[in-house]
Design a protein around this motif. Structure first.
Motif, PDB file in Angstrom:
ATOM      1  N   TRP A  30      58.186 109.182 -11.668  1.00  0.00           N
ATOM      2  CA  TRP A  30      57.354 109.147 -12.874  1.00  0.00           C
ATOM      3  C   TRP A  30      56.175 108.187 -12.761  1.00  0.00           C
ATOM      4  O   TRP A  30      55.160 108.352 -13.450  1.00  0.00           O
ATOM      5  N   LEU A  31      56.234 107.192 -11.927  1.00  0.00           N
ATOM      6  CA  LEU A  31      55.227 106.128 -11.915  1.00  0.00           C
ATOM      7  C   LEU A  31      53.806 106.685 -11.933  1.00  0.00           C
ATOM      8  O   LEU A  31      53.455 107.535 -11.108  1.00  0.00           O
ATOM      9  N   PRO A  32      52.957 106.219 -12.857  1.00  0.00           N
ATOM     10  CA  PRO A  32      51.600 106.758 -12.998  1.00  0.00           C
ATOM     11  C   PRO A  32      50.628 106.166 -11.966  1.00  0.00           C
ATOM     12  O   PRO A  32      49.694 105.432 -12.290  1.00  0.00           O
ATOM     13  N   LEU A  33      50.847 106.506 -10.709  1.00  0.00           N
ATOM     14  CA  LEU A  33      50.014 106.015  -9.618  1.00  0.00           C
ATOM     15  C   LEU A  33      48.794 106.905  -9.429  1.00  0.00           C
ATOM     16  O   LEU A  33      48.827 108.108  -9.729  1.00  0.00           O
ATOM     17  N   THR A  34      47.724 106.338  -8.909  1.00  0.00           N
ATOM     18  CA  THR A  34      46.522 107.125  -8.620  1.00  0.00           C
ATOM     19  C   THR A  34      46.571 107.734  -7.222  1.00  0.00           C
ATOM     20  O   THR A  34      45.767 108.594  -6.885  1.00  0.00           O
ATOM     21  N   GLY A  35      47.514 107.286  -6.403  1.00  0.00           N
ATOM     22  CA  GLY A  35      47.719 107.805  -5.054  1.00  0.00           C
ATOM     23  C   GLY A  35      48.975 107.179  -4.482  1.00  0.00           C
ATOM     24  O   GLY A  35      49.535 106.254  -5.067  1.00  0.00           O
ATOM     25  N   ASP A  36      49.435 107.683  -3.358  1.00  0.00           N
ATOM     26  CA  ASP A  36      50.638 107.112  -2.756  1.00  0.00           C
ATOM     27  C   ASP A  36      50.346 105.716  -2.227  1.00  0.00           C
ATOM     28  O   ASP A  36      49.403 105.529  -1.446  1.00  0.00           O
ATOM     29  N   PRO A  37      51.125 104.727  -2.625  1.00  0.00           N
ATOM     30  CA  PRO A  37      50.872 103.353  -2.177  1.00  0.00           C
ATOM     31  C   PRO A  37      51.205 103.184  -0.699  1.00  0.00           C
ATOM     32  O   PRO A  37      52.145 103.791  -0.190  1.00  0.00           O
ATOM     33  N   ARG A  38      50.433 102.359  -0.034  1.00  0.00           N
ATOM     34  CA  ARG A  38      50.696 102.033   1.372  1.00  0.00           C
ATOM     35  C   ARG A  38      51.445 100.719   1.503  1.00  0.00           C
ATOM     36  O   ARG A  38      52.203 100.535   2.441  1.00  0.00           O
ATOM     37  N   HIS A  39      51.201  99.787   0.577  1.00  0.00           N
ATOM     38  CA  HIS A  39      51.896  98.496   0.605  1.00  0.00           C
ATOM     39  C   HIS A  39      52.533  98.259  -0.760  1.00  0.00           C
ATOM     40  O   HIS A  39      51.851  98.273  -1.790  1.00  0.00           O
ATOM     41  N   VAL A  40      53.841  98.050  -0.744  1.00  0.00           N
ATOM     42  CA  VAL A  40      54.613  97.822  -1.966  1.00  0.00           C
ATOM     43  C   VAL A  40      55.308  96.471  -1.860  1.00  0.00           C
ATOM     44  O   VAL A  40      55.822  96.113  -0.796  1.00  0.00           O
ATOM     45  N   VAL A  41      55.343  95.724  -2.957  1.00  0.00           N
ATOM     46  CA  VAL A  41      56.132  94.491  -3.046  1.00  0.00           C
ATOM     47  C   VAL A  41      57.268  94.731  -4.030  1.00  0.00           C
ATOM     48  O   VAL A  41      57.034  95.145  -5.173  1.00  0.00           O
ATOM     49  N   ASP A  42      58.498  94.504  -3.568  1.00  0.00           N
ATOM     50  CA  ASP A  42      59.689  94.582  -4.427  1.00  0.00           C
ATOM     51  C   ASP A  42      60.050  93.157  -4.805  1.00  0.00           C
ATOM     52  O   ASP A  42      60.587  92.391  -4.001  1.00  0.00           O
ATOM     53  N   LEU A  43      59.747  92.788  -6.048  1.00  0.00           N
ATOM     54  CA  LEU A  43      59.827  91.404  -6.509  1.00  0.00           C
ATOM     55  C   LEU A  43      61.201  91.142  -7.131  1.00  0.00           C
ATOM     56  O   LEU A  43      61.523  91.679  -8.182  1.00  0.00           O
ATOM     57  N   GLY A  44      62.010  90.307  -6.454  1.00  0.00           N
ATOM     58  CA  GLY A  44      63.385  90.119  -6.882  1.00  0.00           C
ATOM     59  C   GLY A  44      64.216  91.303  -6.432  1.00  0.00           C
ATOM     60  O   GLY A  44      64.897  91.960  -7.215  1.00  0.00           O
ATOM     61  N   CYS A  45      64.178  91.568  -5.125  1.00  0.00           N
ATOM     62  CA  CYS A  45      64.686  92.822  -4.564  1.00  0.00           C
ATOM     63  C   CYS A  45      66.196  92.916  -4.525  1.00  0.00           C
ATOM     64  O   CYS A  45      66.746  94.013  -4.359  1.00  0.00           O
ATOM     65  N   GLY A  46      66.925  91.796  -4.631  1.00  0.00           N
ATOM     66  CA  GLY A  46      68.372  91.851  -4.505  1.00  0.00           C
ATOM     67  C   GLY A  46      68.771  92.399  -3.148  1.00  0.00           C
ATOM     68  O   GLY A  46      68.226  91.992  -2.111  1.00  0.00           O
ATOM     69  N   THR A  47      69.688  93.344  -3.145  1.00  0.00           N
ATOM     70  CA  THR A  47      70.157  93.923  -1.878  1.00  0.00           C
ATOM     71  C   THR A  47      69.413  95.204  -1.504  1.00  0.00           C
ATOM     72  O   THR A  47      69.810  95.891  -0.571  1.00  0.00           O
ATOM     73  N   GLY A  48      68.357  95.536  -2.265  1.00  0.00           N
ATOM     74  CA  GLY A  48      67.483  96.619  -1.821  1.00  0.00           C
ATOM     75  C   GLY A  48      67.540  97.904  -2.610  1.00  0.00           C
ATOM     76  O   GLY A  48      67.032  98.927  -2.137  1.00  0.00           O
ATOM     77  N   THR A  49      68.083  97.885  -3.832  1.00  0.00           N
ATOM     78  CA  THR A  49      68.145  99.117  -4.621  1.00  0.00           C
ATOM     79  C   THR A  49      66.768  99.755  -4.762  1.00  0.00           C
ATOM     80  O   THR A  49      66.570 100.932  -4.449  1.00  0.00           O
TER      81      THR A  49
END
Length: 299
Positions: free
Chosen positions: A55-74
């Motif tokens: 659903w995320l309203p992105l303008t294009g596919d992201p190349r670099h993503v930051v998972d902030l407070g990622c835990g074990t990777g969900t």
């Protein structure tokens, strides 16, 4: 196999405490318990997490993503699946969780697409996280000591036209039918009420409406959604273990406020060797909501 029935619709609501994983507070379980509940959460709610990433309203596919407070990777692995050309920087304050995430990445053959970074997100400075196209924060923002400062930092971090997704559970999941257990009907509701009072004192940003907070930090809110979770768990071993671990966590925060009769009934559910163990029930369901806000730096 679980059967899930996601319902995705636009809605504005406050958020949930999530599972512990970013910062400690009273009643927080140990690291192994945290890791187990995070892994079970990822397994049981995989379809619903995928619905959010789609659903995320992105303008294009992201190349670099930051998972902030990622835990074990969900979120990390859901985002890797959703965006096959993306590389992800997974950030957390738990070295143990980051190590577990690295092991999972190696097992899945995606270690070249994941960089793990330790950070105290409440600290005075953050490590260099680059200029991501997407920052994802799931069940982590409510743990921040100063969420407004964190939101401003994310805004400064994002690439032009980058997106910030804040995802929260709307309350700890519920598992038992209302008339359970037979000797103390409504027990789960009373446990949740006691836990809510605990969290109101110790986790003040639990239940925050992140829309106005994003706006105040200089974001425009591009979308808000609620994904309703209602998963039939009859005979499902994973859901039974998820219920057991979740109810143990609920006991940690509710025990002091429960009457002795309720505490005894809860302990019977948690006694894995006893006849009343939650692991032996065939009437479990997973009921909760997952809420998401998507913000972009206002021009």
């Amino acid at each position: 196999m679980t059967h899930s029935h996601p319902h995705v619709h636009a809605h504005r609501h406050p958020a949930h405490p999530g599972h512990p994983g970013q910062h400690g507070h009273p009643g927080q379980p140990d690291t192994d318990a945290q890791a187990e509940i995070l892994d079970l959460d990822a397994d049981v709610l995989a379809e619903h997490i995928a619905a959010i990433t789609a659903w995320l309203p992105l303008t294009g596919d992201p190349r670099h993503v930051v998972d902030l407070g990622c835990g074990t990777g969900t979120g990390t692995f859901a985002l890797l699946d959703r965006f096959p050309d993306a590389r992800i920087t997974a950030v957390d304050s738990s070295p143990e969780h980051l190590q577990r995430l690295r092991e999972k990445a190696c097992a899945r053959g995606v270690e070249d697409r994941v960089r793990t970074t330790w950070a105290d997100l409440d600290g005075d400075s953050w490590p260099d996280l680059g200029s991501p196209d997407l920052v994802w924060a799931s069940a982590s923002m409510h743990h921040m000591a100063d969420p407004a400062r964190t939101l401003r930092r994310v805004r400064e971090l994002l690439a032009p036209d980058g997106l910030f997704a804040v995802v929260e559970l709307a309350g700890f999941p519920r598992f038992l039918p209302p008339d359970a257990p037979e000797d103390r009907p409504g027990l789960e509701d009373r446990c949740h009420a006691a836990s809510d009072r605990f969290h109101a004192e110790h986790v003040p940003h639990r239940g925050a409406d992140w829309g106005p907070m994003l706006t105040a930090a200089g974001f425009s809110v591009d979308g808000e959604r609620t994904v309703a979770v209602d998963i039939e768990g009859s005979g499902d071993e994973v859901i039974a273990r998820y219920a057991l671990r979740s109810l143990r966590g609920l006991r940690d925060t509710a025990a002091e406020a429960l009457p002795p009769e309720d505490l005894a009934a809860l302990d019977r559910l948690l006694d894995t060797t006893g006849p009343h163990s939650v692991l032996r029930r065939d009437d479990l369901t997973v009921r909760t909501e997952r809420r998401v806000w998507a913000g972009r730096a206002a021009s």
